[in-house]
Every structure is written in structure tokens, then in C-alpha cells.
Motif scaffolding. Structure first.
Motif, mmCIF file in Angstrom:
data_model
loop_
_atom_site.group_PDB
_atom_site.id
_atom_site.type_symbol
_atom_site.label_atom_id
_atom_site.label_comp_id
_atom_site.label_asym_id
_atom_site.label_seq_id
_atom_site.Cartn_x
_atom_site.Cartn_y
_atom_site.Cartn_z
ATOM 1 N N HIS A 88 22.880 79.871 -26.419
ATOM 2 C CA HIS A 88 23.052 80.028 -24.977
ATOM 3 C C HIS A 88 24.308 79.264 -24.572
ATOM 4 C CE1 HIS A 88 22.400 79.864 -20.672
ATOM 5 N NE2 HIS A 88 21.473 80.786 -20.830
ATOM 6 N N ARG A 91 23.771 75.755 -23.109
ATOM 7 C CA ARG A 91 23.298 74.750 -24.073
ATOM 8 C C ARG A 91 24.426 74.270 -24.969
ATOM 9 N NH1 ARG A 91 18.361 78.394 -25.417
ATOM 10 N NH2 ARG A 91 17.426 78.370 -23.351
ATOM 11 N N GLN A 119 17.439 74.600 -13.983
ATOM 12 C CA GLN A 119 18.051 75.276 -15.127
ATOM 13 C C GLN A 119 18.562 74.268 -16.155
ATOM 14 O OE1 GLN A 119 20.785 77.554 -12.711
ATOM 15 N NE2 GLN A 119 19.719 79.469 -13.193
ATOM 16 N N HIS A 123 17.277 73.855 -20.097
ATOM 17 C CA HIS A 123 18.143 73.841 -21.274
ATOM 18 C C HIS A 123 17.983 72.539 -22.057
ATOM 19 C CE1 HIS A 123 19.891 77.619 -20.255
ATOM 20 N NE2 HIS A 123 20.465 77.184 -19.151
ATOM 21 N N GLN A 126 14.809 72.642 -24.096
ATOM 22 C CA GLN A 126 14.971 73.502 -25.276
ATOM 23 C C GLN A 126 15.709 72.753 -26.390
ATOM 24 O OE1 GLN A 126 13.940 76.808 -25.803
ATOM 25 N NE2 GLN A 126 12.733 76.484 -23.974
#
Length: 160
Positions: A88, A91, A119, A123, A126
């Protein structure tokens, strides 16, 4: 010597040459490969190693080797989440920024195009879950030193 004898002799000589290990093109350039070849038997191994001094002064030194049989025979699907965490643009930008030094989510949100705080936290979660980031006290995040060389290796591997 007949043509068929010469052909048979030539085929034997070519086969013998194909069985010999091929020398590394330039041992001065491929010194790490030469070391790996001296230590790894067939069917081979993969080695990545590195040394990096980060902008925040931390030093990353890492070396890891894996046998080809283990890599080819393993379950690649178990690594999908770790790889997907890198897939992404936001990221990747967060990781790049955090290699410069630890930062809070609020500081990271100030980067152009990062989106909302929700958001950014998504990220960051994750990346933490995949092991690319660690949380520090005070709500700060950083790329763990042990993950710097693997991260740079992945990035080097995808360059064209």
C-alpha cells in the motif's frame, strides 16, 4: 576417426563441461556469493546481509540464509500478510519516514496525502501486526532495527 565418433566425443566433452560448476563471473564483485557457494551444498541457498546506519543514528546489521529446499518446499501462503502490509503506498511512505526516526501517529498524519487519523492508525496497525513496525512508549512507532535490512532487501528485490 569417423564423424560419428567425433560427434560422440564432442557430446561427451560438452556434457563434462556442463557438469562442472561455473565460476562466478568476478570474485571481487561477487564475494558474498563466493562465500555462500563455499558453504552451501546443492541445491543451494539464499543469503541476504546488510549494514545500514539510519538517519536517526541507529545501526542495523543483519545476515540471514535459507536453504533452497526449505524455501521452495515451504508454505508461501503463511507470508502473505507480511508482504501485503507492504503493498500500500501509504504504508510504504510511513515505513520510509519511520526509518528516519520514531514518530507518533499525529506527526505521521502531517505528511502530505496521509489521510485521516483513522486511516493512519489503520495503516500503523497493519504494519505492527506484520512486524514491520514496533510501538514505543508515548505512542511512538519505529521500524525495529532487526527489520531494517529485511525491509531494504525486499525493496532491493523489487527494483527493476
Amino acid at each position: 576417426m569417423s564423424d560419428s565418433d567425433r560427434l560422440a566425443d564432442l557430446e561427451r566433452r560438452v556434457a563434462a563441461l556442463e557438469q562442472k560448476p561455473q565460476p562466478t563471473p568476478d570474485p571481487e564483485v561477487f564475494w558474498a556469493l563466493e562465500g555462500l557457494l563455499a558453504r552451501a551444498g546443492d541445491p543451494g541457498a539464499v543469503l541476504f546481509t546488510g549494514h545500514a546506519t539510519l538517519p536517526d543514528g541507529r545501526t542495523a546489521r543483519w545476515q540471514e540464509a535459507a536453504g533452497v529446499d526449505d524455501l521452495l518446499g515451504g508454505d508461501w501462503s503463511q507470508h502473505v500478510a507480511v508482504l501485503a502490509a507492504l503493498a500500500h503506498p501509504a504504508r510504504i511512505r510511513l515505513l520510509q519516514q519511520l526509518t528516519r526516526g520514531a514518530a507518533t501517529a499525529a506527526e505521521l498524519q502531517q505528511m502530505d496525502g496521509m489521510g485521516t487519523s483513522g486511516q493512519v492508525y489503520h495503516h500503523l496497525r497493519q504494519l505492527v501486526a506484520a512486524g514491520w513496525l514496533a510501538t514505543l512508549g508515548g505512542g511512538r512507532y519505529e521500524v525495529p532495527v532487526a527489520r531494517v535490512i529485511p525491509l531494504l532487501t525486499v525493496l532491493s528485490g523489487v527494483r527493476r
